[in-house]
Every structure is written in C-alpha cells, then in structure tokens.
Scaffold this motif. Structure first.
Motif, short mmCIF file in Angstrom:
data_model
loop_
_atom_site.label_atom_id
_atom_site.label_comp_id
_atom_site.label_asym_id
_atom_site.label_seq_id
_atom_site.Cartn_x
_atom_site.Cartn_y
_atom_site.Cartn_z
N ARG A 1 0.83 -1.21 0.00
CA ARG A 1 0.00 0.00 0.00
C ARG A 1 0.86 1.25 0.00
O ARG A 1 0.47 2.29 -0.53
N ALA A 2 2.07 1.17 0.56
CA ALA A 2 2.99 2.31 0.50
C ALA A 2 3.42 2.61 -0.93
O ALA A 2 3.86 3.73 -1.22
N LEU A 3 3.28 1.64 -1.83
CA LEU A 3 3.58 1.85 -3.25
C LEU A 3 2.36 2.36 -4.02
O LEU A 3 2.38 2.43 -5.24
N GLY A 4 1.31 2.72 -3.31
CA GLY A 4 0.12 3.27 -3.93
C GLY A 4 -0.93 2.26 -4.33
O GLY A 4 -1.95 2.63 -4.93
N MET A 5 -0.73 0.98 -4.00
CA MET A 5 -1.73 -0.03 -4.34
C MET A 5 -2.92 0.07 -3.39
O MET A 5 -2.77 0.42 -2.21
N GLU A 6 -4.11 -0.23 -3.91
CA GLU A 6 -5.33 -0.13 -3.14
C GLU A 6 -5.95 -1.50 -2.94
O GLU A 6 -5.87 -2.36 -3.82
N VAL A 7 -6.61 -1.68 -1.79
CA VAL A 7 -7.25 -2.96 -1.47
C VAL A 7 -8.52 -3.11 -2.30
O VAL A 7 -9.38 -2.23 -2.32
N MET A 8 -8.63 -4.28 -2.96
CA MET A 8 -9.85 -4.61 -3.71
C MET A 8 -10.75 -5.56 -2.96
O MET A 8 -11.97 -5.55 -3.14
N GLY A 9 -10.15 -6.44 -2.14
CA GLY A 9 -10.95 -7.42 -1.42
C GLY A 9 -10.07 -8.26 -0.51
O GLY A 9 -8.85 -8.25 -0.60
N ARG A 10 -10.76 -9.00 0.37
CA ARG A 10 -10.06 -9.87 1.32
C ARG A 10 -10.72 -11.24 1.32
O ARG A 10 -11.92 -11.36 1.09
N GLY A 11 -9.92 -12.27 1.61
CA GLY A 11 -10.47 -13.61 1.72
C GLY A 11 -11.34 -13.74 2.96
O GLY A 11 -11.01 -13.20 4.02
N ASP A 12 -12.46 -14.46 2.83
CA ASP A 12 -13.38 -14.61 3.95
C ASP A 12 -12.89 -15.64 4.96
O ASP A 12 -13.06 -15.46 6.16
N GLU A 13 -12.30 -16.72 4.48
CA GLU A 13 -11.96 -17.83 5.37
C GLU A 13 -10.47 -17.98 5.60
O GLU A 13 -10.05 -18.57 6.58
N ARG A 14 -9.64 -17.46 4.68
CA ARG A 14 -8.20 -17.66 4.78
C ARG A 14 -7.50 -16.31 4.68
O ARG A 14 -8.09 -15.32 4.29
N SER A 15 -6.24 -16.30 5.03
CA SER A 15 -5.51 -15.04 5.13
C SER A 15 -4.98 -14.63 3.76
O SER A 15 -3.94 -15.11 3.30
N ARG A 16 -5.69 -13.73 3.12
CA ARG A 16 -5.25 -13.21 1.83
C ARG A 16 -5.92 -11.86 1.57
O ARG A 16 -6.99 -11.56 2.10
N VAL A 17 -5.25 -11.06 0.72
CA VAL A 17 -5.79 -9.76 0.34
C VAL A 17 -5.44 -9.51 -1.11
O VAL A 17 -4.38 -9.92 -1.58
N ARG A 18 -6.33 -8.84 -1.82
CA ARG A 18 -6.10 -8.49 -3.22
C ARG A 18 -5.90 -6.99 -3.33
O ARG A 18 -6.72 -6.21 -2.82
N LEU A 19 -4.81 -6.59 -3.96
CA LEU A 19 -4.47 -5.19 -4.14
C LEU A 19 -4.40 -4.89 -5.62
O LEU A 19 -4.06 -5.76 -6.44
N THR A 20 -4.67 -3.65 -6.00
CA THR A 20 -4.59 -3.26 -7.40
C THR A 20 -3.75 -2.01 -7.57
O THR A 20 -3.75 -1.12 -6.71
N ALA A 21 -3.05 -1.97 -8.70
CA ALA A 21 -2.34 -0.76 -9.11
C ALA A 21 -3.00 -0.15 -10.33
O ALA A 21 -2.47 0.78 -10.93
N GLY A 22 -4.16 -0.70 -10.72
CA GLY A 22 -4.87 -0.24 -11.92
C GLY A 22 -4.68 -1.21 -13.07
O GLY A 22 -5.56 -2.03 -13.36
N PRO A 23 -3.51 -1.20 -13.73
CA PRO A 23 -3.30 -2.11 -14.85
C PRO A 23 -3.12 -3.57 -14.44
O PRO A 23 -3.24 -4.46 -15.28
#
Length: 226
Positions: free
Chosen positions: A140-162
């Motif tokens: 996130r310090a590189l400007g990526m934004e959170v798109m979603g998180r896993g409901d049951e397991r430890s994971r997160v999806r980040l986007t930079a746009g492209p």
C-alpha cells in the motif's frame, strides 16, 4: 505510483521444456534467449523463464493470470482442454480457466476487457507472504489499493490499476494454486527513486541497478522499479 507491469520471472529447471511449453500451448513469441534464460512476450509484459543460476531467481510455484479478450476465451478452452484437465471459475460476468505448466506454476487465463488477440498481458500475480498485515502495508505504501479480502483464509487483493497482486499467507487457492516464493517482478513507475524511498524502511535491501532501482520486500520478493 506503479503504472505498469514490465516482467514476471519464473524459475525453471529445464529451460528448453519450459520455453517450448509456452510457445506451443500459449503462442508466446520469444523476445530474447540465452543459455540461462528466455524472455517471451505476453502482450506488453515479459514472461521471463530463468534457470536457478544466480540472483535474482525467478518465482517458484507461482500462481498468475494471463488476460485474453472475452471473445477469445472459448477458443482457449477448446484448445487447452485437449491436453489438460482444466478447472474453471466464474467471477461476475467473466470466466477463468486454470492449468499447470511444466515447472509447477498455476497458470490462469481470464476474460478481460482488452484489445488484441490471444494472450494480451498478465493481470494478476499471487505472492506468498509470512505476515499479511506487514505485506499489505508494504505494497500500500507503493500506492496499491485494497480490492478485497479472503473470507476464510488469510489473503488480500491489491490493485495498481493495470494489474493486481494477491498476497497470501501459505495456503492452497483455486485449482490448488499457491503464492510464489522469491518472485522477481519489474514495474513501470514515473519515479523509480520515489517508489524505492516509499518502502525503504521496510525493505530488506535497496539497490541501484542498470535498469532502475531494485528493492527486496520483507518476504524476499525482488521488485525492480523502472
């Protein structure tokens, strides 16, 4: 801050077999070849196949996703299902198919709103991380934004746009895919030094290299800003 994905590098034992796989099954064209690596064009992104003979190495068991136009998807399914036991998942109005390459990487081909034919780029890469909160803060310090998180397991999806990054603590995902370890990525950015400075305090190392600035993240993934 990150405006594009320049390359994804995968580690392979047998370079000739891996290169033949991607050329034969996915029609990727070679950009350059040597005794230790081969670079294939996946749209505007380079897929680098690299023997483990130096640092940075490529990623191991990396799950990542190629983009293809909506109208091309059925052609890929028909073609690849002749040779692979494909797995398919639906995401809204888009579908993705999954199979494995000869080095054990989980390859996804997903429908995207994109121009062109065949494989048009790489839109997602999964990284394995030891501490999800720490890894999320770093990217996130590189400007990526959170798109979603896993409901049951430890994971997160980040986007930079492209493109997107998924950060997974060790686990099996769709099609039993895993996050890659010691993955080597190249990013486009308007100011490589500023990108490196943004994460310098949390990085294992920061180094000026021929083609930009290379940072090693807390989990050992190597990021080059260009």
């Amino acid at each position: 801050m990150l405006t594009g994905l320049r390359w994804l590098a995968l580690e392979v034992k047998y370079l000739d077999r891996a290169q033949s796989f991607y050329e034969s099954f996915l029609d990727l064209e070679p950009v350059r070849e040597s005794e230790t690596d081969a670079v294939l064009a996946a749209g505007d992104t380079d897929l680098v196949l690299r023997r483990p003979e130096g640092v940075p190495r490529g990623g191991l068991h990396t799950h990542y996703a190629f983009s293809t136009p909506f109208e091309e998807y059925d052609r890929w399914w028909d073609r690849l299902s002749e040779s692979f036991d494909l797995v398919e998942h639906q995401f809204g109005d888009a579908k993705s198919l999954y199979f494995y390459d000869v080095a054990g990487n989980c390859v996804e081909i997903g429908q995207r709103d994109t121009d062109g034919q065949g494989i048009t780029g790489i839109f997602e890469i999964v990284l394995e991380v030891a501490d999800l909160d720490r890894a999320e803060s770093f990217y996130r310090a590189l400007g990526m934004e959170v798109m979603g998180r896993g409901d049951e397991r430890s994971r997160v999806r980040l986007t930079a746009g492209p493109f997107d990054l998924e950060l997974w603590e060790p686990q099996l995902g769709l099609a039993d895919g895993r996050g890659g370890v010691h993955v080597d990525l190249g990013f486009e950015t308007a100011d490589p030094e500023a990108a490196a400075d943004a994460v310098a305090d949390e990085a294992r190392s920061v180094q000026t290299v021929t083609d930009g600035v290379r940072v090693v993240d807390p989990d050992g993934h190597r990021l080059t800003f260009r």
